[in-house]
Write a protein that holds these residues in place. Sequence first.
Motif, PDB file in Angstrom:
ATOM      1  N   GLN A 242       3.042   7.894   7.011  1.00 44.41           N
ATOM      2  CA  GLN A 242       2.560   6.454   7.613  1.00 44.41           C
ATOM      3  C   GLN A 242       2.365   5.315   6.657  1.00 44.41           C
ATOM      4  OE1 GLN A 242       0.037   6.963  11.067  1.00 44.41           O
ATOM      5  NE2 GLN A 242      -1.198   5.697  10.139  1.00 44.41           N
ATOM      6  N   GLU A 243       2.761   4.357   7.102  1.00 47.85           N
ATOM      7  CA  GLU A 243       2.544   3.060   6.516  1.00 47.85           C
ATOM      8  C   GLU A 243       2.386   1.882   7.525  1.00 47.85           C
ATOM      9  OE1 GLU A 243       6.045   1.919   3.818  1.00 47.85           O
ATOM     10  OE2 GLU A 243       7.244   2.553   5.308  1.00 47.85           O
ATOM     11  N   ILE A 244       1.711   0.918   6.885  1.00 49.52           N
ATOM     12  CA  ILE A 244       1.478  -0.283   8.011  1.00 49.52           C
ATOM     13  C   ILE A 244       2.526  -1.278   7.544  1.00 49.52           C
ATOM     14  CG2 ILE A 244      -0.221  -2.364   8.403  1.00 49.52           C
ATOM     15  CD1 ILE A 244      -2.572  -0.436   7.729  1.00 49.52           C
ATOM     16  N   ILE A 245       3.186  -1.876   8.470  1.00 52.83           N
ATOM     17  CA  ILE A 245       4.197  -2.822   8.663  1.00 52.83           C
ATOM     18  C   ILE A 245       3.575  -4.265   8.764  1.00 52.83           C
ATOM     19  CG2 ILE A 245       6.392  -3.847   9.713  1.00 52.83           C
ATOM     20  CD1 ILE A 245       7.081  -0.929  10.371  1.00 52.83           C
ATOM     21  N   SER A 246       2.837  -4.341   9.599  1.00 49.72           N
ATOM     22  CA  SER A 246       2.259  -5.703   9.685  1.00 49.72           C
ATOM     23  C   SER A 246       0.955  -5.506  10.601  1.00 49.72           C
ATOM     24  CB  SER A 246       3.175  -6.847  10.562  1.00 49.72           C
ATOM     25  OG  SER A 246       3.482  -6.103  12.000  1.00 49.72           O
ATOM     26  N   GLU A 247      -0.009  -6.393  10.661  1.00 47.41           N
ATOM     27  CA  GLU A 247      -1.167  -6.481  11.533  1.00 47.41           C
ATOM     28  C   GLU A 247      -1.678  -7.832  11.792  1.00 47.41           C
ATOM     29  OE1 GLU A 247      -4.559  -4.404   9.901  1.00 47.41           O
ATOM     30  OE2 GLU A 247      -3.785  -4.612   7.746  1.00 47.41           O
ATOM     31  N   ASN A 248      -2.328  -7.995  12.882  1.00 51.06           N
ATOM     32  CA  ASN A 248      -2.908  -9.116  13.476  1.00 51.06           C
ATOM     33  C   ASN A 248      -4.150  -9.018  14.190  1.00 51.06           C
ATOM     34  OD1 ASN A 248      -1.810  -8.820  15.955  1.00 51.06           O
ATOM     35  ND2 ASN A 248      -0.136  -9.812  15.375  1.00 51.06           N
TER      36      ASN A 248
END
Length: 339
Positions: free
Chosen positions: A274-280
């Motif tokens: 698991q990895e983070i692609i983007s966040e807001n």
Amino acid sequence: MSSNKNALIRYKTLDKCLKNKYRKYTLEDLIDECSEALFEYEGKESFVSRRTVQLDLQNMRSEKFGYEAPIEVYERKYYRYSDPDYSIHNISVNESDLKAMNNAVQILKQFKDFSMFKEMNGVIQKLEDSIHATNHKSIIHLDKNEQLKGLEHIDILYESIVSKKVLRILYKSFTAREANSFTVHPQLLKEYNNRWFLICIYKGKMYNLALDRMEQIEHEEKAEYIDRNLDGDEYFKDIVGVTVSETMKPRYVVFFVDSSNAPYVKTKPFHRSQEIISENEEGTMFRICVQINYELERLLLGFGDCLIVHQPKKLRMRMEEKFRSGFNNYKNLNPEDEE
């Protein structure tokens, strides 16, 4: 015999000699005693060198193993403990050590009713008695269910894997009307979501069988065992759950989790990839690389309207279908069933 086992026997023998108040021991006497102890254990001639015993005494005096034994030489040739009450078996522990040991005992106690751990009950009781932990309540609780059907099979399955025995299992799946007999080659035991599964070979292919669907297990003496020499970490590395496909390649699964639930997914990842692609401020887009199986779908569905699958398309469409069906179930609910 391993060198570690040899050393333990020598330390135990030296300890017995050094605390003996009724006999004097020279270095040669200690060498003879250690050699004799090893002979009794191994059943063959075993000579311990002078250098080995000298190093043993040095190690016992040092902090290396936590002994710090008060070994002294008196009358220029005899060895003993300067403290007549000392023994390496009198382990000195502080309050912090006792707390740590008690925590470990309380965790072990939660497994004592589990069939595989029944033989540990006496050991756990001895640990409790030695650290006076019997009046302590457990503050760590593990999720378990001793009443789960099928746990009684774990012992024979475990032993069959260790001893490489073929099994004949009478098995009734949830969809079958009658139980069927399977001749399998057990490879691994796997726990997932508080259920146990046997990973095995059946007719040359890998299968997982739920223990709670097993009705009878017998050894199949005539069949030759097939050993895949599976490593659990490697075998399950591309999945969530227990269902592994030998032909399916792992794919990227991209999903969005809203801001209120994203912290849960961050701190407890669905998979090690698991990895983070983007966040807001609205939420976080994650990505994992796994085989798409039933357990993954159940995990994603469990987040309800808090999670949206973006890729792959087929998985997204299947999720849409599941939610649509669920919506229709509620929509078509009989008013008489309502309170």
